[in-house]
Design a protein around this motif. Structure first.
Motif, PDB file in Angstrom:
ATOM      1  N   GLU A   1      14.631  20.121  35.357  1.00 18.79           N
ATOM      2  CA  GLU A   1      14.366  19.279  34.081  1.00 18.79           C
ATOM      3  C   GLU A   1      15.819  20.573  33.656  1.00 18.79           C
ATOM      4  OE1 GLU A   1      14.530  16.328  35.067  1.00 18.79           O
ATOM      5  OE2 GLU A   1      12.617  16.471  36.294  1.00 18.79           O
TER       6      GLU A   1
ATOM      7  N   VAL B   1      23.238  11.187  36.967  1.00 13.26           N
ATOM      8  CA  VAL B   1      22.406  12.242  36.931  1.00 13.26           C
ATOM      9  C   VAL B   1      20.651  12.217  36.631  1.00 13.26           C
ATOM     10  CG1 VAL B   1      21.847  14.563  36.015  1.00 13.26           C
ATOM     11  CG2 VAL B   1      23.905  13.760  36.693  1.00 13.26           C
ATOM     12  N   LEU B   2      20.211  11.531  35.231  1.00 10.81           N
ATOM     13  CA  LEU B   2      19.391  10.400  35.019  1.00 10.81           C
ATOM     14  C   LEU B   2      18.627  10.403  36.158  1.00 10.81           C
ATOM     15  CD1 LEU B   2      20.096   8.822  31.747  1.00 10.81           C
ATOM     16  CD2 LEU B   2      18.489  10.978  32.277  1.00 10.81           C
ATOM     17  N   ALA B   3      19.359   8.712  37.051  1.00 10.43           N
ATOM     18  CA  ALA B   3      18.860   8.507  38.598  1.00 10.43           C
ATOM     19  C   ALA B   3      18.116   9.411  39.259  1.00 10.43           C
ATOM     20  CB  ALA B   3      19.215   7.372  38.643  1.00 10.43           C
ATOM     21  N   VAL B   4      18.909  10.461  39.784  1.00 11.09           N
ATOM     22  CA  VAL B   4      19.322  11.301  41.249  1.00 11.09           C
ATOM     23  C   VAL B   4      17.766  12.250  40.284  1.00 11.09           C
ATOM     24  CG1 VAL B   4      19.619  13.436  42.166  1.00 11.09           C
ATOM     25  CG2 VAL B   4      21.501  10.854  41.626  1.00 11.09           C
ATOM     26  N   ALA B   5      17.582  12.535  39.083  1.00 10.11           N
ATOM     27  CA  ALA B   5      16.694  13.817  38.683  1.00 10.11           C
ATOM     28  C   ALA B   5      15.421  12.454  38.078  1.00 10.11           C
ATOM     29  CB  ALA B   5      16.793  13.383  37.065  1.00 10.11           C
ATOM     30  N   ALA B   6      15.052  11.511  38.167  1.00 11.58           N
ATOM     31  CA  ALA B   6      14.077  10.679  38.357  1.00 11.58           C
ATOM     32  C   ALA B   6      13.253  11.075  40.068  1.00 11.58           C
ATOM     33  CB  ALA B   6      14.248   9.247  37.469  1.00 11.58           C
ATOM     34  N   ALA B   7      14.184  10.218  40.881  1.00 11.87           N
ATOM     35  CA  ALA B   7      14.089   9.965  42.388  1.00 11.87           C
ATOM     36  C   ALA B   7      13.454  11.548  42.812  1.00 11.87           C
ATOM     37  CB  ALA B   7      15.342   9.759  43.392  1.00 11.87           C
ATOM     38  N   GLU B   8      13.925  12.577  42.299  1.00 11.91           N
ATOM     39  CA  GLU B   8      13.874  13.980  43.026  1.00 11.91           C
ATOM     40  C   GLU B   8      12.440  14.674  42.757  1.00 11.91           C
ATOM     41  OE1 GLU B   8      14.283  16.679  39.403  1.00 11.91           O
ATOM     42  OE2 GLU B   8      13.193  18.134  40.435  1.00 11.91           O
ATOM     43  N   ALA B   9      12.361  13.603  40.792  1.00 11.91           N
ATOM     44  CA  ALA B   9      10.848  13.955  40.202  1.00 11.91           C
ATOM     45  C   ALA B   9       9.935  13.548  41.099  1.00 11.91           C
ATOM     46  CB  ALA B   9      11.092  13.893  38.576  1.00 11.91           C
TER      47      ALA B   9
END
Lengths: 159, 99
Positions: B35, B64-72
């Motif tokens: 993160e 990037v925020l949306a993809v980071a949420a999906a990744e998490a």
């Protein structure tokens, strides 16, 4: 005045980031990471990226960190073994991190212009996002749906 | 404000994230480091967006925020499933790729 706040919150986010990465207690690390993200949201505010600052606090602070802490609650900390510190790995990691930081820093030397802080709220972001970047926006919404279904499918207990 | 400020903040965050990624063996802390890496890129994107005076960089940060949420979400589901299987969140215990 903007610069004073920028430096303050930049240093704060770096300190919180260091605590988050090096802390042995995972919950403390998670809360430190929350502080890091909120400080970064404040950094976005100092250059006028208001909408992003708010979204950073809501999505990272409110959603992602809570998700991590929620997953941590399903684990039993007493049975987790403490990790041994190998000095060789620490040295390699430190050297690699320093080299990367220096390389990234050297890349900034050629830029002479200066950053002009300007307010960009939700309205300013919406126009390019819903016209020029409509297709990526829809693709991201599908990605979020797929990720949600995938997370439920993976995390489900199989009886 | 000089763009060098953003470069310094971004590069230091990236260095911290990389350090954690290499040194730590705890999966959750490795995710924390990831993160931090994503956020260092975000800082630079916001800085360049303000430097050039257009908003495309900020829109990319939103993605990037949306993809980071999906990744998490997916990453944590995998970690919880692995914890149920092995009873550990140490990366050195995750040696089997089959069940």
């Amino acid at each position: 005045m903007n610069e004073v706040f920028f430096y303050f919150f930049a240093v704060l986010s770096l300190v919180f980031g260091l605590v988050a990465v090096t802390s042995r207690n995972i919950v403390r690390g998670g809360v430190a990471l929350l502080g890091c993200f909120v400080s970064l949201g404040a950094v976005y505010f100092t250059v006028g990226a208001e909408f992003l600052g708010i979204v950073q606090v809501i999505v990272y602070g409110g959603a992602i960190i809570v998700l991590y802490l929620f997953a941590l609650m399903t684990m039993d900390f007493a049975t987790l073994k403490s990790e041994p510190i190998k000095m060789a790995i620490v040295a390699v990691g430190g050297a690699l991190a320093l080299t990367t930081s220096l390389l990234l820093f050297v890349g900034s030397s050629g830029i002479a212009e200066s950053v002009k802080p300007s307010i960009s709220g939700a309205e300013d972001i919406a126009v390019p996002m819903f016209f020029k970047f409509l297709l990526p926006f829809e693709a991201v919404s599908v990605l979020l749906l797929i990720a949600t279904v995938g997370a439920v499918a993976i995390g489900r207990r199989e009886d | 404000m000089s763009p060098v400020n953003f470069f310094v903040l971004s590069s230091l965050l990236f260095g911290i994230g990389l350090f954690g990624l290499i040194v730590r063996r705890n999966v959750i802390t490795v995710f924390f480091s990831l993160e931090l890496l994503l956020n260092s890129a975000n800082v630079l994107l916001v800085g360049f967006s303000k430097l050039h005076g257009n908003l495309y960089g900020e829109i990319f940060v939103f993605f990037v925020l949306a993809v980071a949420a999906a990744e998490a979400a997916v990453g944590l589901a995998i970690v919880v499933a692995l914890y149920r299987l092995t009873g550990s969140i140490d990366t050195s215990d995750f040696r089997r790729l089959r069940w």
